[in-house]
Design a protein around this motif. Structure first.
Motif, PDB file in Angstrom:
ATOM      1  N   LYS A 229      21.041  30.477  36.721  1.00  0.00           N
ATOM      2  CA  LYS A 229      20.170  30.024  37.806  1.00  0.00           C
ATOM      3  C   LYS A 229      20.072  28.509  37.809  1.00  0.00           C
ATOM      4  O   LYS A 229      20.098  27.872  38.867  1.00  0.00           O
ATOM      5  N   LYS A 230      19.953  27.905  36.656  1.00  0.00           N
ATOM      6  CA  LYS A 230      19.882  26.437  36.546  1.00  0.00           C
ATOM      7  C   LYS A 230      21.172  25.802  37.044  1.00  0.00           C
ATOM      8  O   LYS A 230      21.142  24.820  37.776  1.00  0.00           O
TER       9      LYS A 230
ATOM     10  N   ALA B 184      23.180  27.073  39.223  1.00  0.00           N
ATOM     11  CA  ALA B 184      23.261  27.279  40.663  1.00  0.00           C
ATOM     12  C   ALA B 184      22.391  26.275  41.400  1.00  0.00           C
ATOM     13  O   ALA B 184      22.771  25.759  42.452  1.00  0.00           O
ATOM     14  N   THR B 185      21.214  26.016  40.887  1.00  0.00           N
ATOM     15  CA  THR B 185      20.356  25.035  41.531  1.00  0.00           C
ATOM     16  C   THR B 185      20.907  23.630  41.395  1.00  0.00           C
ATOM     17  O   THR B 185      20.775  22.803  42.289  1.00  0.00           O
ATOM     18  N   ASP B 186      21.556  23.312  40.271  1.00  0.00           N
ATOM     19  CA  ASP B 186      22.152  21.988  40.076  1.00  0.00           C
ATOM     20  C   ASP B 186      23.353  21.827  40.981  1.00  0.00           C
ATOM     21  O   ASP B 186      23.644  20.713  41.440  1.00  0.00           O
TER      22      ASP B 186
ATOM     23  N   LYS C 217      23.736  23.011  43.940  1.00  0.00           N
ATOM     24  CA  LYS C 217      23.302  22.836  45.313  1.00  0.00           C
ATOM     25  C   LYS C 217      22.934  21.396  45.570  1.00  0.00           C
ATOM     26  O   LYS C 217      22.997  20.910  46.669  1.00  0.00           O
ATOM     27  N   ARG C 218      22.587  20.664  44.620  1.00  0.00           N
ATOM     28  CA  ARG C 218      22.142  19.290  44.801  1.00  0.00           C
ATOM     29  C   ARG C 218      23.268  18.392  44.983  1.00  0.00           C
ATOM     30  O   ARG C 218      24.158  17.976  45.107  1.00  0.00           O
TER      31      ARG C 218
END
Length: 130
Positions: A122-123, A125-127, A129-130
């Motif tokens: 999850k981390k 995936a969020t990184d 996206k940035r």
């Protein structure tokens, strides 16, 4: 019954030579024909055996409808009374009822934490996206 020497004019002869010694005699017996023989109440006649076997079969049929299997032929052979079979059926049904009251369930789920692998994914995936 003991016979003591008496002072009768014609005393009965005794085998004892000592007058203080007592002699016992057997009680008179009745002829066999005059004695009424009581019937054996424990022995069952053929009709009673048939009636009991029919009642055993009826109890076994009722038990089968309730889901309890009892071998009627074995019960009759072993001489089990219908009352004993009824008690056995009730005991089996009570045990089944007690067992049905116990329900196996999974433990209640608590707020599960994500595993470290999922947390890392999850981390990532969020990184990304940035």
């Amino acid at each position: 019954m003991t016979i003591m020497p008496t002072d009768t004019p014609n005393p009965a002869p005794t085998a004892a030579t000592n007058p203080t010694q007592t002699t016992t005699t057997a009680a008179p017996t009745m002829p066999v024909s005059s004695v009424a023989v009581a019937p054996d109440t424990t022995a069952m006649n053929a009709d009673a055996v048939r009636a009991e076997a029919a009642e055993v079969a009826q109890v076994c049929a009722q038990a089968a409808r309730l889901g309890v299997q009892i071998d009627a032929a074995d019960a009759v052979t072993r001489g089990l009374k219908p009352e004993a079979l009824r008690a056995r059926v009730l005991a089996d049904l009570a045990a089944r009822s007690d067992a049905a009251g116990i329900i196996a369930t999974a433990p209640a789920a608590t707020a599960a934490k994500d595993s470290p692998i999922i947390a890392a994914a999850k981390k990532a995936a969020t990184d990304a996206k940035r």
